[in-house]
Design a protein around this motif. Structure first.
Motif, mmCIF file in Angstrom:
data_model
loop_
_atom_site.group_PDB
_atom_site.id
_atom_site.type_symbol
_atom_site.label_atom_id
_atom_site.label_comp_id
_atom_site.label_asym_id
_atom_site.label_seq_id
_atom_site.Cartn_x
_atom_site.Cartn_y
_atom_site.Cartn_z
ATOM 1 N N TRP A 52 -3.933 0.678 -18.245
ATOM 2 C CA TRP A 52 -4.740 0.122 -18.132
ATOM 3 C C TRP A 52 -4.726 -1.530 -17.589
ATOM 4 N N ALA A 53 -3.403 -2.281 -18.294
ATOM 5 C CA ALA A 53 -3.448 -3.669 -17.765
ATOM 6 C C ALA A 53 -2.618 -3.784 -16.563
ATOM 7 N N THR A 54 -1.990 -2.139 -16.008
ATOM 8 C CA THR A 54 -1.249 -1.983 -14.939
ATOM 9 C C THR A 54 -2.731 -2.111 -13.671
ATOM 10 N N LEU A 55 -3.519 -1.266 -13.871
ATOM 11 C CA LEU A 55 -4.536 -0.253 -12.768
ATOM 12 C C LEU A 55 -5.606 -2.319 -12.840
ATOM 13 N N ARG A 56 -5.848 -2.371 -13.886
ATOM 14 C CA ARG A 56 -6.645 -3.626 -13.741
ATOM 15 C C ARG A 56 -5.713 -4.425 -12.892
ATOM 16 N N MET A 68 -0.972 -17.590 -8.126
ATOM 17 C CA MET A 68 -2.557 -17.520 -8.684
ATOM 18 C C MET A 68 -2.390 -16.264 -8.930
ATOM 19 N N ALA A 69 -2.023 -15.040 -8.706
ATOM 20 C CA ALA A 69 -2.748 -13.219 -8.761
ATOM 21 C C ALA A 69 -1.769 -13.164 -9.872
ATOM 22 N N SER A 70 -0.268 -13.466 -10.036
ATOM 23 C CA SER A 70 -0.480 -13.291 -11.286
ATOM 24 C C SER A 70 -0.551 -13.860 -12.566
ATOM 25 N N ALA A 71 -0.571 -15.692 -11.917
ATOM 26 C CA ALA A 71 -1.132 -16.372 -13.434
ATOM 27 C C ALA A 71 -2.636 -16.054 -13.949
ATOM 28 N N VAL A 72 -3.768 -15.246 -12.515
ATOM 29 C CA VAL A 72 -5.071 -14.562 -13.162
ATOM 30 C C VAL A 72 -4.487 -13.561 -14.210
ATOM 31 N N ALA A 73 -3.812 -12.718 -13.885
ATOM 32 C CA ALA A 73 -4.238 -11.522 -14.407
ATOM 33 C C ALA A 73 -3.675 -11.591 -15.263
ATOM 34 N N TYR A 74 -2.863 -12.137 -15.774
ATOM 35 C CA TYR A 74 -1.858 -12.887 -16.926
ATOM 36 C C TYR A 74 -3.267 -13.054 -18.022
ATOM 37 N N MET A 75 -3.489 -14.041 -17.565
ATOM 38 C CA MET A 75 -4.546 -15.049 -18.347
ATOM 39 C C MET A 75 -5.824 -13.604 -19.003
ATOM 40 N N SER A 76 -6.289 -13.222 -17.560
ATOM 41 C CA SER A 76 -7.267 -12.256 -18.569
ATOM 42 C C SER A 76 -6.673 -10.859 -19.448
ATOM 43 N N GLU A 77 -5.451 -10.095 -19.059
ATOM 44 C CA GLU A 77 -5.251 -9.524 -20.339
ATOM 45 C C GLU A 77 -4.663 -10.128 -21.547
ATOM 46 N N GLY A 137 7.051 -10.976 -25.933
ATOM 47 C CA GLY A 137 7.447 -9.543 -25.622
ATOM 48 C C GLY A 137 6.452 -8.510 -25.980
ATOM 49 N N ASP A 138 5.286 -9.250 -25.598
ATOM 50 C CA ASP A 138 4.003 -8.156 -25.279
ATOM 51 C C ASP A 138 4.291 -7.026 -23.383
ATOM 52 N N LEU A 139 4.562 -5.798 -23.434
ATOM 53 C CA LEU A 139 4.488 -5.079 -22.163
ATOM 54 C C LEU A 139 3.559 -4.926 -21.507
ATOM 55 N N ARG A 140 2.667 -5.128 -21.944
ATOM 56 C CA ARG A 140 0.969 -5.926 -21.344
ATOM 57 C C ARG A 140 0.938 -7.240 -20.463
ATOM 58 N N GLY A 141 1.495 -7.855 -20.885
ATOM 59 C CA GLY A 141 1.865 -9.408 -20.047
ATOM 60 C C GLY A 141 2.937 -9.431 -19.489
ATOM 61 N N LEU A 142 3.605 -8.406 -19.002
ATOM 62 C CA LEU A 142 5.378 -8.621 -18.744
ATOM 63 C C LEU A 142 4.472 -7.691 -17.144
ATOM 64 N N ALA A 143 4.109 -6.398 -17.717
ATOM 65 C CA ALA A 143 3.385 -5.979 -16.543
ATOM 66 C C ALA A 143 2.546 -6.163 -15.473
ATOM 67 N N SER A 167 5.329 -3.100 -10.676
ATOM 68 C CA SER A 167 4.932 -3.537 -9.305
ATOM 69 C C SER A 167 5.116 -2.574 -7.897
ATOM 70 N N PHE A 168 5.473 -1.281 -8.718
ATOM 71 C CA PHE A 168 5.614 -0.178 -7.582
ATOM 72 C C PHE A 168 3.624 0.250 -7.721
ATOM 73 N N PHE A 169 3.418 0.234 -9.059
ATOM 74 C CA PHE A 169 2.136 0.947 -9.182
ATOM 75 C C PHE A 169 0.553 -0.421 -8.377
ATOM 76 N N GLY A 170 1.472 -2.290 -8.700
ATOM 77 C CA GLY A 170 0.294 -2.783 -7.525
ATOM 78 C C GLY A 170 0.455 -2.885 -5.877
ATOM 79 N N GLY A 171 1.894 -2.245 -6.064
ATOM 80 C CA GLY A 171 2.180 -2.172 -4.785
ATOM 81 C C GLY A 171 0.769 -0.732 -4.500
ATOM 82 N N LEU A 172 1.155 0.289 -4.849
ATOM 83 C CA LEU A 172 0.217 1.295 -4.433
ATOM 84 C C LEU A 172 -1.419 1.181 -3.834
ATOM 85 N N ILE A 173 -1.800 0.037 -5.154
ATOM 86 C CA ILE A 173 -3.128 0.176 -5.390
ATOM 87 C C ILE A 173 -3.578 -0.822 -4.148
#
Lengths: 152, 502
Positions: free
Chosen positions: B253-257, B275-284, B297-303, B119-125
């Motif tokens: 990388w998942a976080t950055l993207r 929508m954004a969280s759904a799209v990010a999850y699906m593309s990751e 329980g994939d960490l990327r799927g959480l981040a 959340s922090f990096f998302g907010g920062l970016i």
């Protein structure tokens, strides 16, 4: 599916009533080419088109709405909840915030399966705490109603 | 560069003691609001408006408060998703998919801290994105006339429906209902009362706080009523609370993207954090080739979804500040708050009131840091709040909602109106009409009609003014794209299904 179609038909009836009302909206004298009538009428036409489309192809409901069908028990609770809210609104100024929210909180607590004693305590704490917090600390004026003799 | 100078000025505004305290309390309130079921960012923000008004906070301070609450909600929503498997708010739905399995594997602490980092990096970016893009868009938007604005609004509505995924028509109808609701009351150009049917209560139109709280609080209370039968228990967090370097590198990388995706989804009107969280999850999920454990329980799927929803929350400030077109339901409410202060958002805001704009942007940076600092050590306190039972929570929400509505005009008519709106909202929700579309339509409606009428006054009733400049051509092209997109998507789905059929 049937309920959804009934609801859509009800929406269409509402549009029709509103459209009739819209016909009467005309400015006494107008300075501009578009009066108050055009925009709502445009919206109503679009709405009717969309609703008719849905009437033919309503689509499937999302899982969360399919999972929790309206059982008679839930329906009774819903009606009671709306009733409690309406009574709260009705007595809000008449009885004052503290008394009406005390009674309302008890009713809501009971609806959400709280026990009698906990409900009364919750009601008491909430009505007083919220009054002090909002009226006294945060400056949102709330009516005192029947208790207005006590307040200063 | 000018931007840096303005940003410095913004930090000057945001670091005054009052604004710092406001941001801190906003982030705290936001986290709690986000994690409680029944309260989301939309009604959380709406409830605070009457209070901010009553306290006499200056406009920039109350805007900072509302933005801090919004951002805090995106942080708080993840806690109940991870520990209860019940999203505290809509944009945390995707977080539960991988977050809850992690908690069940006894990695709840790690899941919470890594999602806070996301959340922090998302907010920062996204805040960096806002700093760069908002002034650019504002200088460009100054050239907008009424016709361009009208086309922009049509695009916002079309975008809402086009991006809505599986139910474009219902979203469109919902947005139109919102537009129609905005017509209620006296028409300021001609003095005609519309849809009031002789009543006095509606002559001023529906107050937007009443609409928001009715649609989101009351209907949510009714929805919660159905769930009293379903039991729930929060998982205990045990073991390591902090993630380690290896885990962080894994999600880097998942976080950055997702941060970038979330920001741009946030800018699009109507797409918003959900929508954004759904799209990010699906593309990751699609990108992940190396040990793909998405779904259990994939960490990327959480981040990914957590990063994206915070980024979208910040990103949706861009169209709100520069065009006056809200990017999400919550920014629509903030827009309404600004109009209460007689401030018209739009490109001129950057020139006329730089303190408000840049103070807000700077406070996004500050609130983000506060949130990540607060969220990691205080997590145990927040999980305690989850144990509050419905019978104590719901009456509280209902009473505070009533106070919020009463606080606007001090009439009980508004209370009844709120209940009616809530019941209708509940029915619409049962039939899958998205309520945030109604809200966006309602907020856009007034400006949309004004701009249409102004444009046609300029051209003396000639409709061709609506497609006479390059900007309007671009706008209509985008509208066409948004209309075609769901049709294309439906066609592709049907074609994919045909070979499967026997």
């Amino acid at each position: 599916m049937l309920y959804q179609r009934l609801f859509l038909v009800a929406l269409l009836v509402v549009y029709a009533v509103l459209a009739v009302a819209t016909m009467g909206y005309q400015a006494a004298f107008s300075y501009e080419p578009v009066g108050p009538r055009a925009f709502p009428l445009l919206l109503l036409v679009l709405l009717a088109a969309g609703t008719v489309y849905l009437l033919f192809r309503p689509g499937h409901l999302a899982e969360e709405n399919d999972e929790t069908p309206l059982t008679p028990q839930v329906l009774v609770k819903l009606v009671l909840c709306v009733l409690a809210l309406s009574l709260f609104a009705f007595f809000f100024e008449r009885l004052g915030f503290i008394v009406s929210s005390f009674l309302f909180a008890i009713a809501m607590c009971r609806l959400y399966n709280g026990g009698w004693i906990t409900s009364v305590i919750t009601g008491l704490v909430m009505s007083l705490a919220f009054y002090v917090l909002f009226d006294r600390v945060l400056d949102v004026p709330l009516p005192l109603g029947v208790l207005s003799g006590l307040g200063s | 560069m000018d931007t840096l100078g303005y940003l410095g000025q913004g930090f000057g505004v945001a670091t005054t003691p009052l604004n710092l305290i406001t941001a801190l309390s906003g982030t705290l309130i936001g986290t709690v609001v986000g994690l409680l079921p029944g309260l989301g960012p939309i009604n959380g923000v709406a409830l605070l408006i009457p209070i901010a008004f009553a306290l006499g906070l200056p406009p920039e301070t109350s805007l900072i408060l509302l933005a801090a609450v919004y951002l805090g909600c995106e942080y708080g929503g993840r806690i109940s998703s991870i520990l209860l498997n019940i999203p505290g708010e809509a944009s945390a739905v995707m977080t539960a998919l991988d977050g809850h399995p992690l908690a069940r594997q006894g990695k709840g602490g790690i899941a919470l801290s890594i999602s806070a980092a996301g959340s922090f990096f998302g907010g920062l970016i996204a805040t960096i994105g806002v700093t760069i893009f908002a002034p650019l868009l504002a200088t460009w938007a100054v050239a907008f006339g009424p016709a361009e604005y009208f086309v922009m609004m049509v695009f916002a509505i079309a975008c809402l429906a086009g991006m809505a995924g599986n139910k474009p028509v219902k979203t469109g109808v919902a947005a139109l209902i919102g537009l129609l609701l905005s017509c209620i009351g006296i028409d300021s150009n001609s003095g005609v009362y519309r849809f009031t049917f002789g009543g006095l209560g509606l002559s001023d139109g529906i107050q937007f706080v009443v609409l928001v709280l009715g649609l989101f609080s009351i209907s949510e209370i009714l929805v919660l009523l159905e769930r009293t039968y379903y039991g729930q228990t929060a998982l205990k967090t045990s073991g390591r609370m902090m993630f380690n370097m290896k885990e962080f590198m894994f999600i880097k990388w998942a976080t950055l993207r997702s941060g970038v995706v979330g920001f741009f989804m946030g800018i699009l009107p109507g797409a918003g954090a959900t929508m954004a969280s759904a799209v990010a999850y699906m593309s990751e999920k699609r990108i992940a080739t190396r040990d793909n454990r998405f779904g259990d329980g994939d960490l990327r799927g959480l981040a990914a979804p957590e990063t994206a929803n915070s980024a979208a929350a910040c990103g949706s400030m861009v169209p709100m500040l520069t065009l006056g077109v809200p990017g999400s339901g919550t920014t629509a409410v903030m827009l309404g708050a600004l109009t209460l202060y007689n401030i018209t958002p739009g490109p001129m805001l950057f020139q006329n009131q730089p303190d408000i704009v840049w103070g807000l942007i700077a406070s996004l940076f500050i609130a983000n840091i506060m949130l990540v600092v607060m969220n990691i050590p205080l997590i145990r306190v927040f999980t305690k709040i989850l144990a509050v039972p419905y019978w104590a929570l719901v009456p509280g929400i209902a009473i505070v909602t009533a106070i919020g509505v009463y606080g606007v005009h001090a009439t009980t008519f508004d209370l009844f109106l709120m209940i009616v709106i809530g019941v209708v909202g509940y029915i619409l929700r049962k039939f899958d009409f998205p309520l945030s579309a109604i809200l966006l339509g309602f907020i856009l409606g007034g400006i949309m009609e004004q701009n249409l009428r102004r444009a046609l006054s300029i051209s003396n009733g000639d409709l061709s003014i609506l497609w006479s400049s390059p900007i309007t051509w671009g706008g209509w092209a985008l509208v066409a794209l948004m209309v075609v997109l769901p049709i294309y998507r439906g066609w592709r789905q049907r074609r994919a299904r045909v070979p499967l059929a026997p």
